[in-house]
Design a protein around this motif. Structure first.
Motif, PDB file in Angstrom:
ATOM      1  N   ALA A   1     116.666 -21.807  -6.631  1.00  9.57           N
ATOM      2  CA  ALA A   1     116.373 -22.468  -7.911  1.00  9.57           C
ATOM      3  C   ALA A   1     117.248 -23.688  -8.155  1.00  9.57           C
ATOM      4  CB  ALA A   1     116.527 -21.472  -9.055  1.00  9.57           C
TER       5      ALA A   1
ATOM      6  N   THR B   1     105.181 -24.613  -8.091  1.00  2.73           N
ATOM      7  CA  THR B   1     105.508 -23.367  -7.405  1.00  2.73           C
ATOM      8  C   THR B   1     104.267 -22.721  -6.818  1.00  2.73           C
ATOM      9  OG1 THR B   1     105.269 -22.105  -9.457  1.00  2.73           O
ATOM     10  CG2 THR B   1     107.471 -22.932  -8.913  1.00  2.73           C
TER      11      THR B   1
ATOM     12  N   ALA C   1     106.360 -17.399  -5.831  1.00  2.02           N
ATOM     13  CA  ALA C   1     107.594 -17.760  -6.520  1.00  2.02           C
ATOM     14  C   ALA C   1     108.055 -16.631  -7.433  1.00  2.02           C
ATOM     15  CB  ALA C   1     107.389 -19.029  -7.332  1.00  2.02           C
TER      16      ALA C   1
ATOM     17  N   LEU D   1     109.769 -16.223 -10.839  1.00  3.61           N
ATOM     18  CA  LEU D   1     110.132 -16.973 -12.038  1.00  3.61           C
ATOM     19  C   LEU D   1     110.546 -16.004 -13.139  1.00  3.61           C
ATOM     20  CD1 LEU D   1     107.256 -19.495 -11.605  1.00  3.61           C
ATOM     21  CD2 LEU D   1     109.611 -20.197 -11.950  1.00  3.61           C
TER      22      LEU D   1
ATOM     23  N   VAL E   1     115.961 -17.215 -12.972  1.00  3.28           N
ATOM     24  CA  VAL E   1     115.470 -18.421 -12.303  1.00  3.28           C
ATOM     25  C   VAL E   1     115.067 -19.482 -13.326  1.00  3.28           C
ATOM     26  CG1 VAL E   1     113.579 -19.343 -10.905  1.00  3.28           C
ATOM     27  CG2 VAL E   1     114.739 -17.249 -10.197  1.00  3.28           C
ATOM     28  N   LEU E   2     114.379 -19.078 -14.381  1.00  2.46           N
ATOM     29  CA  LEU E   2     113.950 -20.027 -15.408  1.00  2.46           C
ATOM     30  C   LEU E   2     115.153 -20.684 -16.084  1.00  2.46           C
ATOM     31  CD1 LEU E   2     111.043 -17.955 -16.982  1.00  2.46           C
ATOM     32  CD2 LEU E   2     110.815 -20.033 -15.608  1.00  2.46           C
TER      33      LEU E   2
ATOM     34  N   ILE F   1     106.764 -26.526 -15.289  1.00  2.00           N
ATOM     35  CA  ILE F   1     106.476 -25.790 -14.062  1.00  2.00           C
ATOM     36  C   ILE F   1     104.974 -25.758 -13.885  1.00  2.00           C
ATOM     37  CG2 ILE F   1     106.607 -23.571 -12.873  1.00  2.00           C
ATOM     38  CD1 ILE F   1     109.179 -23.056 -14.574  1.00  2.00           C
TER      39      ILE F   1
ATOM     40  N   GLN G   1     102.308 -24.186 -11.620  1.00  2.00           N
ATOM     41  CA  GLN G   1     102.066 -23.170 -10.593  1.00  2.00           C
ATOM     42  C   GLN G   1     100.742 -23.429  -9.902  1.00  2.00           C
ATOM     43  OE1 GLN G   1     103.917 -19.663 -10.110  1.00  2.00           O
ATOM     44  NE2 GLN G   1     102.165 -18.332 -10.446  1.00  2.00           N
TER      45      GLN G   1
ATOM     46  N   ILE H   1     105.650 -14.880 -13.686  1.00  2.00           N
ATOM     47  CA  ILE H   1     106.385 -15.759 -14.602  1.00  2.00           C
ATOM     48  C   ILE H   1     106.724 -15.006 -15.889  1.00  2.00           C
ATOM     49  CG2 ILE H   1     106.389 -17.953 -15.838  1.00  2.00           C
ATOM     50  CD1 ILE H   1     104.144 -18.898 -13.990  1.00  2.00           C
TER      51      ILE H   1
ATOM     52  N   ALA I   1     110.350 -18.381 -20.756  1.00  2.00           N
ATOM     53  CA  ALA I   1     109.977 -19.787 -20.575  1.00  2.00           C
ATOM     54  C   ALA I   1     109.749 -20.466 -21.914  1.00  2.00           C
ATOM     55  CB  ALA I   1     108.720 -19.885 -19.707  1.00  2.00           C
TER      56      ALA I   1
END
Length: 331
Positions: A38, A49, A53, A55, A59-60, A71, A73, A81, A86
């Motif tokens: 990351a 991504t 991935a 997420l 990581v976020l 992001i 995807q 995710i 997020a």
């Protein structure tokens, strides 16, 4: 602006570069996005991504701390995710809500046919000049009862192909698809579909309600010689229960393009490493099982649609627009 794209396959790279040509620079990485990678995104406002991935919250937060604001995807699914985190971080998230359903449906049938007729075993034998037919007997697809679990765009395409083979179609979904009804599909309960189908294919999204939809109980309701195909999401199938079902001598064939613990395995070369996933290792010892590496979507047509939609998603973000692909809009 330069976009950092994670998890880019060799065949995918030129298509990504072409999609962003004249718009933005793009730097492609083979490695997938995870806690260890990351930090590579530092200084990149937009990150793209792959479906593999990771997420999660950690990581976020790393991405947001490094200056990432969006992001994109390159897949339809987004169960990887943490959308709540997020949103808290003010990250814009977009996916690709549509690409060629024919790619996945055709591959699901490829798996079904290969499993039924033992193509992988036959090919391996003939490479060794072993031309015996022992153990290679399959069944006619014509006349089979085919159960389609999830009759959206991909399920509909699968059903159309099945209709061409001359199968009886059963369907299960939260809503009936008129196009599938026109093909002669009969909608029924999941229990009845599992019990009556010779071939069962999964085309539903992975949600809390569909996690392990095919568990030990569901597997026991299937015919002993039934064929199970999953080209949707690995978490739809309880793999440990599947192994036990196969150990008991049930199921005529299993074709899996997805696996619930595929992250960190699929799309990578692990041939020189010790794979410590005992469930996957045991699964792949059964002669009637065929596992592929999440490649059902991987046609030039579908990937081109995916990367072009990803480029549009980035343009929408920069211009403050939202579309059907937007999961979390720009503030």
């Amino acid at each position: 602006m330069e976009i950092l794209a994670y998890g880019v396959q060799a065949d995918e790279k030129p298509l990504i570069e072409l999609a962003f040509e004249g718009r933005h620079g793009v730097h492609c990485l083979e490695v997938c996005l995870d806690p260890d990678t990351a930090s590579l995104a530092a200084g990149h406002e937009v990150v793209s991504t792959s479906v593999n991935a990771r997420l999660d919250a950690a990581v976020l937060r790393t991405l947001a701390a490094g200056g990432t604001r969006m992001i994109a995807q390159r897949s339809t699914g987004f169960n990887n995710i943490d959308l709540g985190v997020a949103a808290e971080l003010g990250l814009t998230i977009a996916r690709v809500s549509y690409y060629s359903p024919h790619a996945v449906a055709e591959f699901a049938w490829t798996l079904a046919l290969a499993v039924n007729r033992r193509i992988a075993r036959a090919a391996n034998r003939t490479r060794e000049f072993d031309f015996r037919l022992d153990g290679l007997m399959g069944q006619d697809i014509h006349g089979m009862t085919v159960g389609v679990v999830g009759t959206g765009k991909i399920g509909e395409c699968f059903a159309r192909i099945g209709s061409g083979f001359g199968t009886t179609l059963l369907g299960w979904d939260v809503a009936e698809n008129p196009a599938c009804l026109d093909l002669g599909m009969k909608y029924t309960s999941l229990d009845h579909l599992l019990a009556e189908s010779d071939l069962i294919t999964l085309h539903v999204p992975l949600l809390p309600d569909t996690h392990h939809l095919i568990d030990g109980s569901a597997l026991q309701r299937m015919k002993p010689e039934a064929i199970l195909i999953n080209s949707s999401r690995g978490g739809l199938v309880d793999t440990a229960a599947l192994v036990e079902t196969l150990r008991a001598g049930r199921l005529g064939g299993v074709g899996l393009d997805v696996y619930e613990e595929e992250t960190g395995l699929f799309s990578f070369d692990k041939s020189l490493e010790v794979v410590t996933d005992d469930t996957l290792a045991r699964l792949m010892t059964f002669p009637q099982v065929l596992v592929t590496s999440h490649q059902a979507y991987f046609t030039r047509t579908a990937v081109t649609q995916i990367v072009e939609a990803t480029a549009r998603n980035v343009d929408d973000f920069l211009n403050g627009r939202r579309s059907e692909n937007t999961l979390i809009p720009r503030d």
